[in-house]
Design a protein around this motif. Sequence first.
Motif, PDB file in Angstrom:
ATOM      1  N   GLU A   1     -29.893 -27.996  45.605  1.00  0.00           N
ATOM      2  CA  GLU A   1     -29.601 -26.748  46.037  1.00  0.00           C
ATOM      3  C   GLU A   1     -29.248 -26.862  47.336  1.00  0.00           C
ATOM      4  O   GLU A   1     -29.333 -27.621  48.034  1.00  0.00           O
ATOM      5  CB  GLU A   1     -31.010 -25.761  45.918  1.00  0.00           C
ATOM      6  CG  GLU A   1     -31.680 -25.897  44.624  1.00  0.00           C
ATOM      7  CD  GLU A   1     -31.685 -24.587  43.777  1.00  0.00           C
ATOM      8  OE1 GLU A   1     -30.747 -23.686  43.996  1.00  0.00           O
ATOM      9  OE2 GLU A   1     -32.380 -24.507  42.929  1.00  0.00           O
TER      10      GLU A   1
ATOM     11  N   HIS B   1     -35.423 -22.037  48.817  1.00  0.00           N
ATOM     12  CA  HIS B   1     -34.883 -22.840  47.820  1.00  0.00           C
ATOM     13  C   HIS B   1     -35.282 -24.324  48.365  1.00  0.00           C
ATOM     14  O   HIS B   1     -34.687 -24.655  49.365  1.00  0.00           O
ATOM     15  CB  HIS B   1     -33.419 -23.007  47.549  1.00  0.00           C
ATOM     16  CG  HIS B   1     -33.349 -21.693  46.442  1.00  0.00           C
ATOM     17  ND1 HIS B   1     -33.038 -20.645  47.152  1.00  0.00           N
ATOM     18  CD2 HIS B   1     -33.371 -21.487  45.164  1.00  0.00           C
ATOM     19  CE1 HIS B   1     -32.683 -19.629  46.022  1.00  0.00           C
ATOM     20  NE2 HIS B   1     -32.961 -20.361  44.867  1.00  0.00           N
TER      21      HIS B   1
ATOM     22  N   GLU C   1     -38.193 -13.531  43.859  1.00  0.00           N
ATOM     23  CA  GLU C   1     -38.369 -14.094  42.714  1.00  0.00           C
ATOM     24  C   GLU C   1     -39.390 -14.968  42.780  1.00  0.00           C
ATOM     25  O   GLU C   1     -39.510 -15.943  43.246  1.00  0.00           O
ATOM     26  CB  GLU C   1     -37.090 -14.678  42.073  1.00  0.00           C
ATOM     27  CG  GLU C   1     -37.469 -15.065  40.581  1.00  0.00           C
ATOM     28  CD  GLU C   1     -36.248 -15.734  39.956  1.00  0.00           C
ATOM     29  OE1 GLU C   1     -35.225 -15.359  40.375  1.00  0.00           O
ATOM     30  OE2 GLU C   1     -36.329 -16.689  39.261  1.00  0.00           O
TER      31      GLU C   1
END
Length: 279
Positions: A152, A158, A221
Amino acid sequence: MIPYSEEQTGRLTELGAGPEELAAVFADAAQRNQAFQRLECRLVAAQHERLAALCEGERRPFILSLEERLAAALRAEGFLQVHTPLIISRKRLEKMGVFSGSIMEKQVFWLDERRCLRPMLAPNLYECMRELGRLRPRPLRFFEVGPCFRRETQGQRHANEFTMLNLVEMGIPEGESLRERLLRWGRLVLETAGIADWRLVGEESSVYGETDDFVDGNGMELASSAVGPHPLDAAWGIMENWVGIGFGLERLTMSATGDGNVARAGRSLTYYGGVRLHL
Ligand code: ATP
Ligand code: MG
């Protein structure tokens, strides 16, 4: 009026300064540098205190105790814990619809032509659904918690290596709402993590199509879910209903502790339990 310099902002951020502190503005550089020194001093002292509390108390990063608490809570609800390989074959990933040239395939760390580090738990868990599913009665519940790897562009949320908790319940009695099951297991995990502010929202996933995501109060998320029967099931020989949720343990840690950066929450040599070691 002038803000903190980029370098100052970087240092204050790694020491855990909040957004209001970072947003301060000053009449000139002299005033700014004075304010910086005062704040840096205060934050360093706070980090020392936090480290001392950690060393006298829990003696391990939050994410490790979280993993243990979640595994215990799920086993208490009848979930089996499984432990599957980190290295998986290209074939298995292709059965998840991850083919050469796809966005997901570009995120995979390939070891050679045929093998990669798993970017998700789902392919192994599909295998468990079939193999354990042949042997055990319904409903069958199991989960795995362990490392996953994705290439990523690293950022706040991330990391290249992170910890996924993926749970599955299959063979749910007809007439029961799958969404209720999702909510029940999602709530169990989030409550065990100490996260009160969350909601379920619709999302588009490259692997599963339409999914529901669990997001926290800041819109981050925390998990994605999927339900079956699903078009991918046929390739794995699965022909019954199921629900599955994949949580990121670093994301849960960030949300539960208020540490807004995955670098503090995950595997690290520069932070210990969220405390910056360069003090
Ligand atoms: P995002 O949209 O945030 O990139 P995703 O939808 O690609 O995540 P999923 O495949 O749904 O991620 O993986 C399930 C969970 O694993 C995510 O909800 C998140 O909590 C966590 N996760 C995924 N990728 C990473 C990453 N690179 N670093 C940390 N956690 C991650
Ligand atoms: Mg997702």
